[in-house]
Design an enzyme around this catalytic site. Structure first.
Site, short mmCIF file in Angstrom:
data_model
loop_
_atom_site.label_atom_id
_atom_site.label_comp_id
_atom_site.label_asym_id
_atom_site.label_seq_id
_atom_site.Cartn_x
_atom_site.Cartn_y
_atom_site.Cartn_z
N PHE A 129 -41.96 33.75 -27.78
CA PHE A 129 -42.19 32.52 -28.53
C PHE A 129 -42.23 31.36 -27.53
CE2 PHE A 129 -40.88 29.18 -31.59
CZ PHE A 129 -41.77 29.47 -32.62
N ASP A 208 -33.88 37.61 -28.44
CA ASP A 208 -34.13 36.68 -29.54
C ASP A 208 -34.48 37.53 -30.76
OD1 ASP A 208 -35.16 34.88 -31.43
OD2 ASP A 208 -35.74 33.47 -29.84
N TYR A 233 -33.94 30.81 -40.96
CA TYR A 233 -34.84 30.34 -42.03
C TYR A 233 -36.03 31.26 -42.27
CZ TYR A 233 -36.75 28.20 -37.78
OH TYR A 233 -37.21 27.97 -36.50
N LYS A 234 -36.13 32.34 -41.48
CA LYS A 234 -37.24 33.29 -41.69
C LYS A 234 -36.78 34.36 -42.69
CE LYS A 234 -39.17 31.96 -37.30
NZ LYS A 234 -39.08 32.10 -35.85
N ARG A 387 -51.56 35.80 -40.06
CA ARG A 387 -50.32 36.58 -40.06
C ARG A 387 -49.85 36.80 -41.50
NH1 ARG A 387 -45.25 34.51 -36.61
NH2 ARG A 387 -45.36 33.01 -38.29
C1 PLP Z 1 -38.80 30.96 -35.07
C2 PLP Z 1 -38.44 31.23 -33.67
C3 PLP Z 1 -37.76 30.26 -32.92
C4 PLP Z 1 -37.47 28.92 -33.53
O1 PLP Z 1 -36.67 28.13 -32.75
P1 PLP Z 1 -36.06 26.80 -33.35
O2 PLP Z 1 -35.31 26.23 -32.24
O3 PLP Z 1 -35.19 27.20 -34.51
O4 PLP Z 1 -37.18 25.95 -33.82
C5 PLP Z 1 -37.40 30.58 -31.61
N1 PLP Z 1 -37.70 31.77 -31.09
C6 PLP Z 1 -38.35 32.72 -31.78
C7 PLP Z 1 -38.64 34.04 -31.18
C8 PLP Z 1 -38.75 32.47 -33.09
O5 PLP Z 1 -39.42 33.39 -33.79
#
Ligand code: PLP
Length: 427
Positions: A129, A208, A233-234, A387
């Site tokens: 990400f 992560d 939140y996912k 997606r």
């Molecule tokens: C959604 C997601 C994030 C989000 O990070 P925030 O700091 O909460 O905005 C980070 N890493 C991964 C792999 C994600 O899927």
């Protein structure tokens, strides 16, 4: 029976015999005509969260005021962490809910690098990400000790070239920081194998779990993982911007140090002394005052996932992603789409990316409605991915049928050509 009818009938039968089907009713659904395929970006609202938050606001905040800190609030980060620990195979005292995923990654990556003086390499991959990569780049720059990042490549944009890993993780590697499930292709690593490889080279591992927790079983203790972060939140359905979590292996807690020395990380925040003394436990990775309102939304959602059981959720998700791929093979591949996710379920998480050169326009058309009026909410990831997220706790097989049918109609009738290619702020 014609093909289309039998494909739909399969979905209806699978829904009828689904042991998890009642969980769908535990989530708000005010628009039954809308097919929601984005639970991997923002999970649906559990109905129970509405009354829980109402009570937090009216009673805990409105009536009890400051007294609620002692009665209900101060331990929320650890209590929620203990609940999440059950979904990720950790001990209750190894998980803490706090801050954002990005901030937690910053704290844990910095703490990990500090423990490996002399080693300069940080290993990640081309699927990570972007926020994770940006954080690592920032950490490398501000530590100012010559750290550099090497990314494991992918030769097909879907899988990671796993045979390259052993040559990339070497004795100069301090930290291996990867997303367990990739946000675009849904490629899923063998956590145990990678962790072991990293440990053999003497490196620290930081996973992560943002796209894993709540949709695929994770067992951090079994894999002997050092550090992990993830968002709520996912698939955890904690609501927009709900606080993230971090995991630190018990054995590392006494020694690792957070780079942010906030008062909530201190052994006795309310002694108001002038020198920082970190707590020896996981709370040393707290920063400041917890985000109580958004934190309180996470608990009802976690209860549902724990009741549904992560193994059962995973079994359903595999059947559903397989079904989605077979529909796409039947209808979408012949008209110019590609599958951007692994076909082997052992190598993928719970979403499927469909590739198309006009993916953004098709995506917009899906949101506004297909020619026969079915609205589907997916999301779009540059440059050409639609997606489709499957949240097995509330996504039905028929949702998947209707979503793919809508995409087929839109593409066959070319209605998407009327939609702009101009990207919105959030895609
Ligand atoms: C959604 C997601 C994030 C989000 O990070 P925030 O700091 O909460 O905005 C980070 N890493 C991964 C792999 C994600 O899927």
């Amino acid at each position: 029976m014609d093909k289309k009818l039998s494909l739909r009938k399969y979905a209806q039968e699978m829904d009828a015999q689904d042991h998890l089907k009642e969980f769908r009713n535990e989530f708000m659904n005010n628009d039954p005509q809308m097919i929601y395929m984005d639970g991997n970006s923002l999970g649906r609202l559990p109905l129970k969260t509405i009354s829980t938050l109402d009570d937090v606001i009216m009673n805990e905040w409105g009536t009890q005021l400051i007294r609620s800190w002692n009665n209900n609030w101060v331990n929320a980060p650890s209590e929620l962490g203990a609940k999440i620990s059950q979904l990720i195979g950790a001990n209750p005292d190894e998980v803490l809910v706090t801050d954002t995923t990005s901030t937690n990654l910053f704290k844990l990556a910095t703490a990990g690098l500090y423990e490996k003086p002399g080693r300069k390499k940080i290993v990640s991959d081309v699927f990570n990400f972007p926020s994770d990569l940006y954080i690592l780049q920032g950490v490398a720059k501000y530590l100012n000790q010559g750290h550099y990042i090497e990314l494991i490549p992918s030769s097909d944009d879907i899988h990671i070239d796993i045979d390259r890993i052993k040559s990339i993780i070497d004795h100069d590697t301090a930290l291996v920081s990867l997303s367990h499930v990739a946000f675009k292709s849904a490629y899923m690593y063998d956590m145990s194998q990678i962790t072991e490889t990293a440990h053999k080279a003497g490196a620290i591992v930081l996973w992560d779990l943002s796209h894993s927790t709540g949709s695929v079983p994770v067992n951090l203790n079994l894999c002997n993982v050092d550090l992990a972060v993830g968002c709520t939140y996912k698939y955890l359905n904690g609501g927009p911007g709900s606080p993230a979590y971090l995991y630190v292996h018990r054995d590392l807690q006494p020694t690792l140090q957070s780079p942010i020395w906030g008062w909530f990380a201190d052994a006795s925040p309310f002694s108001f002394k002038l020198e920082f003394t970190p707590t020896p436990d996981i709370r040393k990775f707290s920063t400041g005052t917890p985000h109580i309102l958004s934190m309180k939304a996470i608990s009802p959602a976690l209860d549902l996932l724990l009741e549904a059981n992560i193994q059962r959720l995973r079994e359903k998700s595999v059947l559903q992603t397989d079904y989605l791929i077979s529909l796409a093979d039947e209808w979408l591949i012949p008209i110019g789409f590609g599958i951007g996710s692994p076909r082997d379920p052992k190598l993928r998480g719970s979403h499927i990316s469909l590739k198309h050169p006009d993916a953004y326009q098709i995506n917009q058309n899906m949101i506004y409605g297909s020619p026969s009026g079915v609205k589907v909410i997916p999301d779009f990831r540059e440059p050409d991915n639609i997606r489709l997220g499957i949240a097995p706790i509330y996504t039905s097989f028929e949702d998947i049928f209707l979503a793919i049918e809508a995409i087929r109609e839109i593409a066959e009738q070319n209605t998407y050509k009327g939609y702009s290619k101009q990207r919105s702020a959030v895609t």
